[in-house]
Design a protein around this motif. Structure first.
Motif, PDB file in Angstrom:
ATOM      1  N   ASN A  42       0.814  -1.199  -0.013  1.00  0.00           N
ATOM      2  CA  ASN A  42      -0.028   0.008  -0.150  1.00  0.00           C
ATOM      3  C   ASN A  42       0.962   1.109   0.113  1.00  0.00           C
ATOM      4  O   ASN A  42       1.865   1.279   0.700  1.00  0.00           O
ATOM      5  CB  ASN A  42      -1.054   0.191   1.189  1.00  0.00           C
ATOM      6  CG  ASN A  42      -1.640  -1.258   1.270  1.00  0.00           C
ATOM      7  OD1 ASN A  42      -2.342  -1.791   0.438  1.00  0.00           O
ATOM      8  ND2 ASN A  42      -1.890  -1.582   2.602  1.00  0.00           N
TER       9      ASN A  42
ATOM     10  N   THR B  72      -4.782   0.966   8.954  1.00  0.00           N
ATOM     11  CA  THR B  72      -4.595   2.439   8.456  1.00  0.00           C
ATOM     12  C   THR B  72      -4.976   2.396   6.770  1.00  0.00           C
ATOM     13  O   THR B  72      -4.520   1.820   6.104  1.00  0.00           O
ATOM     14  CB  THR B  72      -3.110   2.882   8.683  1.00  0.00           C
ATOM     15  OG1 THR B  72      -2.850   2.912  10.106  1.00  0.00           O
ATOM     16  CG2 THR B  72      -2.900   4.402   8.085  1.00  0.00           C
ATOM     17  N   LYS B  73      -5.720   3.339   6.731  1.00  0.00           N
ATOM     18  CA  LYS B  73      -6.252   3.465   5.398  1.00  0.00           C
ATOM     19  C   LYS B  73      -7.064   2.683   4.694  1.00  0.00           C
ATOM     20  O   LYS B  73      -7.644   2.826   3.406  1.00  0.00           O
ATOM     21  CB  LYS B  73      -4.987   3.906   4.464  1.00  0.00           C
ATOM     22  CG  LYS B  73      -4.160   5.283   4.776  1.00  0.00           C
ATOM     23  CD  LYS B  73      -3.719   6.082   3.632  1.00  0.00           C
ATOM     24  CE  LYS B  73      -2.401   5.231   2.990  1.00  0.00           C
ATOM     25  NZ  LYS B  73      -1.745   6.090   2.044  1.00  0.00           N
ATOM     26  N   SER B  74      -7.545   1.490   5.278  1.00  0.00           N
ATOM     27  CA  SER B  74      -8.474   0.686   4.781  1.00  0.00           C
ATOM     28  C   SER B  74      -9.878   1.189   4.816  1.00  0.00           C
ATOM     29  O   SER B  74     -10.141   2.009   5.729  1.00  0.00           O
ATOM     30  CB  SER B  74      -8.236  -0.656   5.411  1.00  0.00           C
ATOM     31  OG  SER B  74      -8.677  -0.599   6.730  1.00  0.00           O
ATOM     32  N   LEU B  75     -10.622   0.906   3.983  1.00  0.00           N
ATOM     33  CA  LEU B  75     -12.155   1.403   4.011  1.00  0.00           C
ATOM     34  C   LEU B  75     -12.819   1.342   5.314  1.00  0.00           C
ATOM     35  O   LEU B  75     -13.034   0.420   5.843  1.00  0.00           O
ATOM     36  CB  LEU B  75     -12.975   0.715   2.887  1.00  0.00           C
ATOM     37  CG  LEU B  75     -14.398   1.255   2.688  1.00  0.00           C
ATOM     38  CD1 LEU B  75     -14.289   2.851   2.017  1.00  0.00           C
ATOM     39  CD2 LEU B  75     -15.139   0.304   1.659  1.00  0.00           C
ATOM     40  N   GLY B  76     -13.497   2.456   5.910  1.00  0.00           N
ATOM     41  CA  GLY B  76     -14.110   2.550   7.136  1.00  0.00           C
ATOM     42  C   GLY B  76     -13.238   2.344   8.266  1.00  0.00           C
ATOM     43  O   GLY B  76     -13.595   2.657   9.480  1.00  0.00           O
ATOM     44  N   SER B  77     -11.745   2.730   8.142  1.00  0.00           N
ATOM     45  CA  SER B  77     -10.894   2.562   9.347  1.00  0.00           C
ATOM     46  C   SER B  77     -10.774   3.769  10.034  1.00  0.00           C
ATOM     47  O   SER B  77     -11.135   5.049   9.391  1.00  0.00           O
ATOM     48  CB  SER B  77      -9.368   2.458   8.788  1.00  0.00           C
ATOM     49  OG  SER B  77      -8.476   2.568   9.836  1.00  0.00           O
TER      50      SER B  77
ATOM     51  N   GLN C  87      -7.481   7.216   9.252  1.00  0.00           N
ATOM     52  CA  GLN C  87      -7.476   7.778   7.867  1.00  0.00           C
ATOM     53  C   GLN C  87      -6.169   8.181   7.339  1.00  0.00           C
ATOM     54  O   GLN C  87      -5.163   8.288   7.904  1.00  0.00           O
ATOM     55  CB  GLN C  87      -8.658   9.136   7.612  1.00  0.00           C
ATOM     56  CG  GLN C  87      -9.957   8.728   7.990  1.00  0.00           C
ATOM     57  CD  GLN C  87     -10.324   7.928   6.803  1.00  0.00           C
ATOM     58  OE1 GLN C  87     -10.689   8.313   5.770  1.00  0.00           O
ATOM     59  NE2 GLN C  87     -10.825   6.485   7.088  1.00  0.00           N
TER      60      GLN C  87
END
Lengths: 273, 313
Positions: A28, A94-99, A102
Motif C-alpha cells: 500500500n 490504516t487507510k483501509s475502507l471504514g478505518s 484515515q
C-alpha cells in the motif's frame, strides 16, 4: 538528560518507527519518509514533554499536538497506539475502507486534535488554540509540527505573524527540516532560505537542533516552554526516511509502497538503529 | 414608525447589536475580523467586549483556521469580512478545517451581492451561497431584513456546527417583526396569492412584494415566499409553501447558478413548475455610484420580476 531517560525515549522512538512500518503494510502506498523523519520528535513530545493521557482525552488543560504536515500522521498514529489511545492492532488497518485511521488526521480518531492534510493550516489552528488557552487562563501548551516543504504555503506566514502579534508564548512550532519534498530536495525544488531567520523576523524566539537526538529535542522543548513574551520555533535538522536505510535522504519514499521484502529490510534496519 | 431608526433598517447595524447581545450572554462567543470590523460591525465586540475580540489582520486563511482552533477549545467564533473574501479566499480552510470536522464556526459574509456597489467586481459576491451550500455540514442563511438578522444570529449560535450568514451592506425595508416565525429550513410566506409564486431572499424580497402590487392591479394573484435558509431546506415545507400556483419566479442577488433558484428547483424536481430564475447571469459585477442603479443594470428589479411572472402565465 540522564542515560536511562535517553534510552527510554530512543526505545519509544523505535516503537514509533516500527508502528509506521505496521501502518504502511505491504503493497500500500504511504508516506514513509516524512513519518520517519519526525519519529524522534513525536516520541519525545508524547513520552516526555506533553501533558496528556488517553484516559483524559477531554481534559481542557491537556497539551495539544497538531500534525500540520498531515501526511506524516503515521508517526502520530504509532505514538498514539503506543500511548494507549487505541489498540496497536488498528495500525495495520490504516487507510483501509471504514478505518478509524484515515490517510490524513481526522478529529474522530482518539488523540487527534485537529483535521489537517491540506498543508499550511495547522499552525493557524495552533494560534486559535493558544489564543483560547490565554483567554481561559489555562497553562496548556500547543505544539505544531510542520515540514520544511510546507513552509512554501503562505498561510504559515500569516500564522507566524498572528502568533508574533499576540506574543503567544504557549505556542511552539517544530520544523521537521528533512530537506526533501515530494519531488526532490527542497533546496532544489523550491528554496526556502533561512528558516530560523524567517521565524525570527516575525518575532519568534528560535532554536536549532538535531531532530534525531532525543536529549537535544527534550532539552530544547524545555527551554522553549520557559520562554516568555513570544512564540518559539524549533528548527530540527532531520533525515527523510531516517532509520530505514534505503529510504534515507530520498524523495522516492515520500509516498511509496513497501514490498514484503522491503518491509523485512525496513524492520531489520529500524531494529538495528 | 414613519421614519425607521437606522439600526432598525440596516442589516449590518442590526448584526453588530445582535452579536453583542449574544457575546454578553456567553463569554465563549468570540469575534474575529480581517481589518473590516467597522464595516462588518464586529467592532461592537472590539469596543464593548475587547477580551472576546481578535483582530486577525488582513489574512483570511489564517483567520478561518484560527477560528477552527478556537472552536476546538470550546469557543464559538464568529468570523467576519466581506462575503466575497469570507467564502472564496479561505474556501479550502472552511472545507478542510471547519466543515469536514463539523466545527462550531460561524462565517459572516458582509456586503454580499452587489451591495458594496462602489467597490466593483472584486468586492461584490455572487458565488458565496453556492460555495457554502456545496459543503457538507454547512448551514446557509440569508436573512431578509434587520429583524431577521438578529434571529439568524441567535439561531446560528444554537446550531452546534458551521453556519454561513449572508448580510447586505445597505438599508433594507423591514418586512418582519419580532413575532414573525423564523425557523431554519422553512420558507416564510410574506404575502398570499394563488396564480404564481415569487421566491425571494434578502434585497429581492422588497422587489417581489412590489411586483405583487403591480400584478394584483392586473388581476394576477401572486404569493411572495421568503427563503432565509438556502441550506438545509425542508423539502416538504417548500412544496407546501409553493403548492397550488401555476408558475414560479425565483429572484436573488446572486448568480443564478447554485443559489436560491437552484435550491428551490431541487426541492421541486419531482413536481416541477414552469419556472423563471432571476439573478446575476453568470457574470461579474462592476462599480456604480448607487445601489439601485446597479441592481437595475443587472436586471434585479420589481419590473423584471413582474414581467417574468406574466411571461410564464
Amino acid at each position: 538528560m540522564d542515560k536511562d531517560r535517553q534510552d527510554f525515549l530512543r526505545e519509544k522512538a523505535r516503537k514509533v518507527r516500527l508502528g509506521i512500518i505496521d501502518a504502511l503494510g505491504i503493497g500500500n502506498r504511504g508516506h514513509l519518509g516524512g513519518s520517519m523523519s519526525c519519529a524522534d520528535i513525536v516520541a519525545v513530545l508524547y513520552f516526555y514533554k506533553m501533558r496528556h493521557s488517553p484516559e483524559k482525552r477531554g481534559d481542557p488543560d491537556r497539551d495539544r499536538f497538531i500534525m500540520s504536515k498531515g501526511h506524516s500522521v503515521l508517526a502520530q498514529y504509532a505514538a498514539l497506539a503506543e500511548a494507549g489511545y487505541f489498540g496497536k492492532e488498528l495500525l495495520a488497518a490504516t487507510k483501509s475502507l471504514g478505518s478509524l485511521l484515515q490517510g490524513h488526521p481526522e478529529r474522530h480518531t482518539p488523540g487527534i486534535e485537529a483535521n489537517t492534510g491540506s498543508l499550511g493550516q495547522g499552525l493557524s489552528v495552533g494560534v486559535g488554540m493558544a489564543l483560547a488557552g490565554r483567554m481561559d487562563k489555562r497553562d496548556y501548551r500547543v505544539y505544531v509540527l510542520v515540514g520544511d516543504g510546507e513552509l512554501a504555503e503562505g498561510q504559515i506566514w500569516e500564522a507566524a505573524m498572528a502568533a508574533g502579534h499576540y506574543a503567544l508564548s504557549n505556542l511552539t512550532v517544530i520544523v521537521d527540516m528533512n530537506g526533501v519534498q515530494a519531488m526532490g530536495r527542497t533546496r532544489d525544488r523550491y528554496a526556502i532560505g533561512s528558516i530560523p531567520g524567517r521565524f525570527a523576523a516575525f518575532g519568534w524566539k528560535t532554536f536549532e537542533i538535531d531532530g534525531h537526538d532525543v536529549a537535544d529535542i527534550a532539552e530544547t522543548l524545555d527551554k522553549a516552554a520557559d520562554v516568555r513574551g513570544c512564540p518559539t520555533a524549533i528548527v530540527a535538522r532531520t533525515v527523510k526516511g531516517k532509520g530505514v536505510y534505503f529510504a534515507e535522504n530520498t524523495h522516492t519514499y515520500h509516498n511509496n509502497l513497501l514490498t514484503a521484502e522491503d518491509r523485512e529490510k525496513a524492520i531489520a534496519s529500524v531494529t538495528a538503529m | 414608525m414613519e421614519k425607521m431608526k437606522e439600526q432598525e433598517k440596516n442589516p449590518r447595524v442590526a448584526y453588530g447589536l445582535a452579536l453583542l447581545a449574544l457575546a454578553r450572554a456567553d463569554r465563549n462567543v468570540v469575534a474575529l475580523d480581517a481589518d473590516l470590523c467597522g464595516s462588518t460591525q464586529s467592532v461592537q465586540i472590539e469596543k464593548n467586549l475587547p477580551g472576546q475580540y481578535f483582530e486577525m489582520g488582513i489574512g483570511e486563511a489564517n483567520m478561518v483556521s484560527a477560528a477552527a482552533g478556537l472552536a476546538l477549545c470550546g469557543k464559538t467564533p464568529f468570523v467576519h469580512t466581506f462575503a466575497v473574501f469570507a467564502t472564496g479566499r479561505p474556501f479550502d480552510q472552511i472545507r478542510q478545517g471547519v466543515c469536514l470536522p463539523n466545527l462550531n464556526v460561524k462565517i459572516v459574509g458582509s456586503s454580499a451581492g452587489l451591495s458594496d456597489f462602489g467597490d466593483g467586481a472584486t468586492h461584490q459576491s455572487f458565488e458565496d451561497m453556492a460555495l457554502m451550500s456545496v459543503l457538507p455540514n454547512m448551514t446557509v442563511l440569508a436573512p431578509v431584513d434587520a429583524v431577521e438578522v438578529a434571529k439568524a444570529v441567535q439561531a446560528a449560535a444554537r446550531i452546534e456546527g458551521p453556519v454561513y450568514i449572508r448580510l447586505n451592506r445597505n438599508d433594507l425595508p423591514v418586512l418582519t417583526d419580532d413575532s414573525t416565525p423564523f425557523e431554519i429550513g422553512k420558507p416564510l410566506v410574506l404575502a398570499e396569492g394563488s396564480d404564481a409564486a415569487i421566491c425571494v431572499n434578502g434585497v429581492t424580497a422588497g422587489m417581489g412584494l412590489a411586483a405583487r402590487e403591480t400584478l394584483s392591479g392586473q388581476g394576477i394573484g401572486v404569493r411572495v415566499v421568503n427563503f432565509s435558509t438556502i441550506k438545509p431546506l425542508d423539502g416538504e415545507a417548500v412544496r407546501a409553501a409553493l403548492s397550488g400556483v401555476r408558475a414560479l419566479v425565483t429572484a436573488e442577488e446572486h448568480s443564478v447558478i447554485g443559489g436560491l433558484g437552484a435550491a428551490v428547483a431541487e426541492c421541486l424536481s419531482k413536481t416541477p413548475l414552469p419556472t423563471a430564475r432571476i439573478g446575476i447571469a453568470d457574470r461579474y459585477g462592476q462599480s456604480a455610484h448607487n445601489y439601485e442603479e446597479l441592481l437595475e443594470h443587472y436586471g434585479l428589479t420589481a419590473g423584471a420580476i413582474a414581467e417574468a411572472v406574466k411571461e410564464l402565465l
